[in-house]
Design an enzyme around this catalytic site. Structure first.
Site, PDB file in Angstrom:
ATOM      1  N   GLY A  12      11.622  25.965  12.115  1.00 46.20           N
ATOM      2  CA  GLY A  12      12.071  26.734  10.959  1.00 46.20           C
ATOM      3  C   GLY A  12      11.692  28.205  10.959  1.00 46.20           C
ATOM      4  O   GLY A  12      11.640  28.825   9.899  1.00 46.20           O
ATOM      5  N   SER A  13      11.471  28.783  12.147  1.00 42.73           N
ATOM      6  CA  SER A  13      11.103  30.206  12.143  1.00 42.73           C
ATOM      7  C   SER A  13      12.270  31.069  11.645  1.00 42.73           C
ATOM      8  O   SER A  13      12.061  32.095  11.004  1.00 42.73           O
ATOM      9  CB  SER A  13      10.645  30.667  13.527  1.00 42.73           C
ATOM     10  OG  SER A  13      11.695  30.605  14.446  1.00 42.73           O
ATOM     11  N   ASN A 106      25.925  30.413  13.397  1.00 36.91           N
ATOM     12  CA  ASN A 106      24.835  29.985  14.268  1.00 36.91           C
ATOM     13  C   ASN A 106      24.361  31.180  15.082  1.00 36.91           C
ATOM     14  O   ASN A 106      25.124  32.116  15.320  1.00 36.91           O
ATOM     15  CB  ASN A 106      25.319  28.883  15.220  1.00 36.91           C
ATOM     16  CG  ASN A 106      24.200  28.348  16.082  1.00 36.91           C
ATOM     17  OD1 ASN A 106      23.068  28.146  15.607  1.00 36.91           O
ATOM     18  ND2 ASN A 106      24.465  28.136  17.352  1.00 36.91           N
ATOM     19  N   HIS A 108      22.633  31.941  18.852  1.00 35.01           N
ATOM     20  CA  HIS A 108      22.309  31.331  20.138  1.00 35.01           C
ATOM     21  C   HIS A 108      21.486  32.334  20.945  1.00 35.01           C
ATOM     22  O   HIS A 108      21.838  33.512  21.007  1.00 35.01           O
ATOM     23  CB  HIS A 108      23.601  30.963  20.879  1.00 35.01           C
ATOM     24  CG  HIS A 108      23.330  30.294  22.189  1.00 35.01           C
ATOM     25  ND1 HIS A 108      22.900  28.994  22.265  1.00 35.01           N
ATOM     26  CD2 HIS A 108      23.389  30.753  23.463  1.00 35.01           C
ATOM     27  CE1 HIS A 108      22.705  28.672  23.540  1.00 35.01           C
ATOM     28  NE2 HIS A 108      23.007  29.727  24.289  1.00 35.01           N
ATOM     29  N   ASP A 149      28.912  25.899  20.741  1.00 32.15           N
ATOM     30  CA  ASP A 149      28.751  27.340  21.012  1.00 32.15           C
ATOM     31  C   ASP A 149      30.073  28.035  21.347  1.00 32.15           C
ATOM     32  O   ASP A 149      30.126  28.875  22.249  1.00 32.15           O
ATOM     33  CB  ASP A 149      27.755  27.553  22.185  1.00 32.15           C
ATOM     34  CG  ASP A 149      26.366  27.043  21.858  1.00 32.15           C
ATOM     35  OD1 ASP A 149      25.977  27.087  20.685  1.00 32.15           O
ATOM     36  OD2 ASP A 149      25.666  26.593  22.790  1.00 32.15           O
ATOM     37  N   GLU A 178      16.401  38.494  17.393  1.00 32.24           N
ATOM     38  CA  GLU A 178      17.111  37.601  16.465  1.00 32.24           C
ATOM     39  C   GLU A 178      16.680  37.826  15.018  1.00 32.24           C
ATOM     40  O   GLU A 178      17.494  37.766  14.102  1.00 32.24           O
ATOM     41  CB  GLU A 178      16.841  36.136  16.819  1.00 32.24           C
ATOM     42  CG  GLU A 178      17.525  35.682  18.086  1.00 32.24           C
ATOM     43  CD  GLU A 178      17.340  34.190  18.321  1.00 32.24           C
ATOM     44  OE1 GLU A 178      16.625  33.527  17.556  1.00 32.24           O
ATOM     45  OE2 GLU A 178      17.925  33.682  19.284  1.00 32.24           O
TER      46      GLU A 178
END
Ligand code: GRF
Length: 206
Positions: A12-13, A106, A108, A149, A178
């Site tokens: 959960g970072s 999302n 990636h 993806d 990110e």
């Protein structure tokens, strides 16, 4: 206030970072619900500590019926009336229903369409990047469709692979990027500052 439904499977970072960006008022949104594909993961603890309703839909119990699995997730998301679904470290397959087309994001940890697809997650990605010998990797934020993806790419940022990188050191640098990139893209999407033509996404820059 826009409502986010968050899907995770692990530490959960990504969730933690998003909560921080909301608390700092960088993002004007609320995380209405967290759904995990696994029980006993740290991500659920983060949700509980922040008083976010959370649910477990066990992927291991539904592997043979992805329709049923995805339906259960969709029911929860609908119940909480979410405007956007954000995946962060979500490691199972969610069949995106029609109503959530271009509403599921999302991130990636590589430059799609390289080093992605089924089974490519976590350190495996960075290990493959280093073993292949590419000099540039990065991260990709994309809309989720019903192939691994594969959905339209919204944003990518490049990161240099260093000669002495290990999968762990590379993962750490990618994660740092990110942390900045994902909230930025989520903000743009929530503010409707994007256009999508076929599979090309154009973000309105600041
Ligand atoms: C990130 O590296 C992201 O690219 C991938 O999952 C990782 C984060 O997992 N989708 P988590 O949020 O720490 O569980």
């Amino acid at each position: 206030m826009k409502k986010i439904g968050f899907l995770l499977s692990g530490s959960g970072s990504t969730l933690k970072n998003l909560i921080q960006k909301i608390n700092e008022k960088y993002l004007e949104a609320q995380i209405s619900v967290v759904i995990s594909s696994k029980s006993n993961v740290y991500g659920l603890k983060i949700a509980e500590e922040n008083n976010i309703p959370c649910f477990v839909v066990e992927y291991s119990e539904h592997k043979k019926d992805l329709d049923e699995y995805s339906k259960k997730i969709t029911e929860i998301l609908k119940k909480y009336n979410v405007d956007l679904v954000v995946m962060g470290g979500f490691m199972s397959f969610y069949k995106v229903p029609e109503i959530y087309t271009n509403k599921v994001l999302n991130i990636h940890p590589a430059l799609i369409p390289s080093f992605c697809g089924k089974g490519m997650y976590g350190l495996k990605v960075h290990k493959a990047v280093i073993e292949y010998g590419v000099k540039i990797t990065g991260c990709t934020v994309h809309f989720v469709d019903n192939e691994y993806d594969h959905g339209p790419i919204i944003y990518q940022e490049a990161i240099r692979v260093l000669d002495n990188d290990t999968p762990e050191s590379l993962a750490e640098r990618v994660k740092e990027v990110e942390k900045r990139v994902y909230p930025y893209v989520i903000k743009k999407i929530l503010e409707n500052k994007f256009r999508i033509i076929n599979r090309k996404v154009f973000l309105e820059e600041d």
